[in-house]
Design an enzyme around this catalytic site. Sequence first.
Site, mmCIF file in Angstrom:
data_model
loop_
_atom_site.group_PDB
_atom_site.id
_atom_site.type_symbol
_atom_site.label_atom_id
_atom_site.label_comp_id
_atom_site.label_asym_id
_atom_site.label_seq_id
_atom_site.Cartn_x
_atom_site.Cartn_y
_atom_site.Cartn_z
ATOM 1 N N LYS A 22 23.903 50.852 39.023
ATOM 2 C CA LYS A 22 24.483 49.495 38.998
ATOM 3 C C LYS A 22 24.872 49.048 40.412
ATOM 4 O O LYS A 22 24.653 47.898 40.797
ATOM 5 C CB LYS A 22 25.698 49.495 38.054
ATOM 6 C CG LYS A 22 26.476 48.205 38.012
ATOM 7 C CD LYS A 22 25.657 47.047 37.488
ATOM 8 C CE LYS A 22 26.387 45.729 37.661
ATOM 9 N NZ LYS A 22 25.508 44.574 37.536
ATOM 10 N N THR A 62 31.801 47.796 35.765
ATOM 11 C CA THR A 62 31.141 48.265 36.992
ATOM 12 C C THR A 62 32.178 48.975 37.850
ATOM 13 O O THR A 62 33.091 48.331 38.387
ATOM 14 C CB THR A 62 30.535 47.098 37.795
ATOM 15 O OG1 THR A 62 29.626 46.390 36.955
ATOM 16 C CG2 THR A 62 29.799 47.612 39.024
ATOM 17 N N LYS A 80 33.775 43.459 45.330
ATOM 18 C CA LYS A 80 34.159 44.814 44.890
ATOM 19 C C LYS A 80 32.923 45.713 44.823
ATOM 20 O O LYS A 80 32.945 46.854 45.278
ATOM 21 C CB LYS A 80 34.850 44.685 43.524
ATOM 22 C CG LYS A 80 35.177 45.960 42.796
ATOM 23 C CD LYS A 80 34.251 46.268 41.624
ATOM 24 C CE LYS A 80 34.060 45.204 40.591
ATOM 25 N NZ LYS A 80 33.147 45.538 39.503
HETATM 26 P P1 NAP Z 1 36.661 39.118 34.276
HETATM 27 O O1 NAP Z 1 36.321 37.876 33.536
HETATM 28 O O2 NAP Z 1 37.428 39.057 35.534
HETATM 29 O O3 NAP Z 1 37.381 40.117 33.233
HETATM 30 C C1 NAP Z 1 38.025 41.274 33.682
HETATM 31 C C2 NAP Z 1 38.697 41.966 32.515
HETATM 32 O O4 NAP Z 1 39.437 43.104 33.033
HETATM 33 C C3 NAP Z 1 39.719 41.090 31.776
HETATM 34 O O5 NAP Z 1 39.700 41.422 30.408
HETATM 35 C C4 NAP Z 1 41.030 41.513 32.422
HETATM 36 O O6 NAP Z 1 42.168 41.282 31.637
HETATM 37 C C5 NAP Z 1 40.790 42.999 32.568
HETATM 38 N N1 NAP Z 1 41.708 43.633 33.514
HETATM 39 C C6 NAP Z 1 41.798 43.442 34.842
HETATM 40 N N2 NAP Z 1 42.760 44.228 35.376
HETATM 41 C C7 NAP Z 1 43.296 44.916 34.330
HETATM 42 C C8 NAP Z 1 44.327 45.887 34.234
HETATM 43 N N3 NAP Z 1 44.989 46.333 35.316
HETATM 44 N N4 NAP Z 1 44.626 46.380 33.005
HETATM 45 C C9 NAP Z 1 43.959 45.945 31.917
HETATM 46 N N5 NAP Z 1 42.967 45.039 31.942
HETATM 47 C C10 NAP Z 1 42.638 44.539 33.144
HETATM 48 O O7 NAP Z 1 35.337 39.927 34.670
HETATM 49 P P2 NAP Z 1 33.888 39.966 33.996
HETATM 50 O O8 NAP Z 1 33.013 38.994 34.706
HETATM 51 O O9 NAP Z 1 33.996 39.921 32.521
HETATM 52 O O10 NAP Z 1 33.424 41.409 34.495
HETATM 53 C C11 NAP Z 1 33.865 42.599 33.888
HETATM 54 C C12 NAP Z 1 33.125 43.770 34.549
HETATM 55 O O11 NAP Z 1 31.711 43.580 34.391
HETATM 56 C C13 NAP Z 1 33.354 43.883 36.055
HETATM 57 O O12 NAP Z 1 33.359 45.255 36.406
HETATM 58 C C14 NAP Z 1 32.146 43.172 36.659
HETATM 59 O O13 NAP Z 1 31.850 43.649 37.958
HETATM 60 C C15 NAP Z 1 31.068 43.544 35.652
HETATM 61 N N6 NAP Z 1 29.941 42.608 35.539
HETATM 62 C C16 NAP Z 1 30.161 41.252 35.536
HETATM 63 C C17 NAP Z 1 29.083 40.399 35.417
HETATM 64 C C18 NAP Z 1 29.245 38.897 35.423
HETATM 65 O O14 NAP Z 1 28.235 38.219 35.666
HETATM 66 N N7 NAP Z 1 30.396 38.341 35.164
HETATM 67 C C19 NAP Z 1 27.781 40.922 35.302
HETATM 68 C C20 NAP Z 1 27.602 42.290 35.270
HETATM 69 C C21 NAP Z 1 28.692 43.137 35.391
HETATM 70 P P3 NAP Z 1 42.965 39.864 31.746
HETATM 71 O O15 NAP Z 1 42.206 38.925 30.883
HETATM 72 O O16 NAP Z 1 44.324 40.184 31.272
HETATM 73 O O17 NAP Z 1 42.932 39.487 33.208
#
Ligand code: NAP
Length: 286
Positions: free
Chosen positions: A171, A96, A239
């Site tokens: 989104k 997102t 965010k």
């Molecule tokens: P998350 O668990 O916080 O995972 C974030 C990912 O991004 C991890 O793989 C992290 O790597 C990586 N990352 C962060 N900073 C980075 C950098 N500088 N360089 C390389 N990798 C980096 O988040 P999530 O819940 O899976 O969400 C991922 C995306 O989907 C977000 O944009 C969120 O808004 C969206 N989303 C989430 C949900 C939900 O319910 N969770 C639903 C819909 C959409 P590390 O493991 O090394 O930290």
Amino acid sequence: MQKFGFIGLGIMGSAMAANLVRAGFEVAVWNRSPGKAVELVALGAKRLETPQAVVESCQVTFAMLADPAAAEAVCFGKYGVLDAVGHGKGYVDMSTVDAATSRKIAAAITAKGGRFLEAPVSGSRKPAEEGTLVILTAGDRSLYDEALPGLERMGKKVLFLGEVGNGANMKLVVNMVMGGMMAAFCEGLALGTKQGLTTADILDVLDAGAMANPMFRLKGGAVTRGDFSVAFPLKHMQKDLRLAIALGDQAGQPLFTTAAANEAFKRAKALGFGEEDFSAVLKAIT
Ligand code: NAP
């Protein structure tokens, strides 16, 4: 069977990549913190050392990253996606982010002869695990067609919305509504319980009327138990509100309710609840 790459193995990415592996695709993965790849490797995925190596290994690579800064770091950074993306290779960014970030990545990829599709998702940890996300794609139609067998394993509904930016904007609109609903819901719970009403009764009444919805039902039950275990991290909801407000600025569209909700989520983040579920905004309100 098609080969796919998957970059970003957080809460969502690890579940989505696992569905690709279970469906029988060959999947190469990379995550900044390598430990998060262990379960996927046990399932049959191949862990590679860099985003560049993942893109080199296949024709279509998916990414699911935290925010615009993460999406840009993986694309433009050293040994990043851009270092490998030429010759018609496809990059599908499911993170997102705002439309401007998505367009910037799209322009860089197409300038190198690659193809780009944005594909943010609606749905949280459980739909990611169950392969029932709603996927909002926009960009290169030929890449959409090529990625579809993978997208259909991750989602129950896959939309194609046209030009890059339309998926990102859709989104943000959806999450802006969700953040506002959650903040109002928590204020209602806080006010009601201070008046001596029980949470169970408030939830029951909300659920019986026109405002009934799966989110209040699911999160209401959890917060009543004091359970804020993370499905959608609060820091990511803040965010999304921040990005929606910036979009409102650009468009000259006032977002009164979203701005107020954003303050509640900012406060919750400042209080240290950023890694908890977004329903933990309740703790900043009560
Ligand atoms: P998350 O668990 O916080 O995972 C974030 C990912 O991004 C991890 O793989 C992290 O790597 C990586 N990352 C962060 N900073 C980075 C950098 N500088 N360089 C390389 N990798 C980096 O988040 P999530 O819940 O899976 O969400 C991922 C995306 O989907 C977000 O944009 C969120 O808004 C969206 N989303 C989430 C949900 C939900 O319910 N969770 C639903 C819909 C959409 P590390 O493991 O090394 O930290």
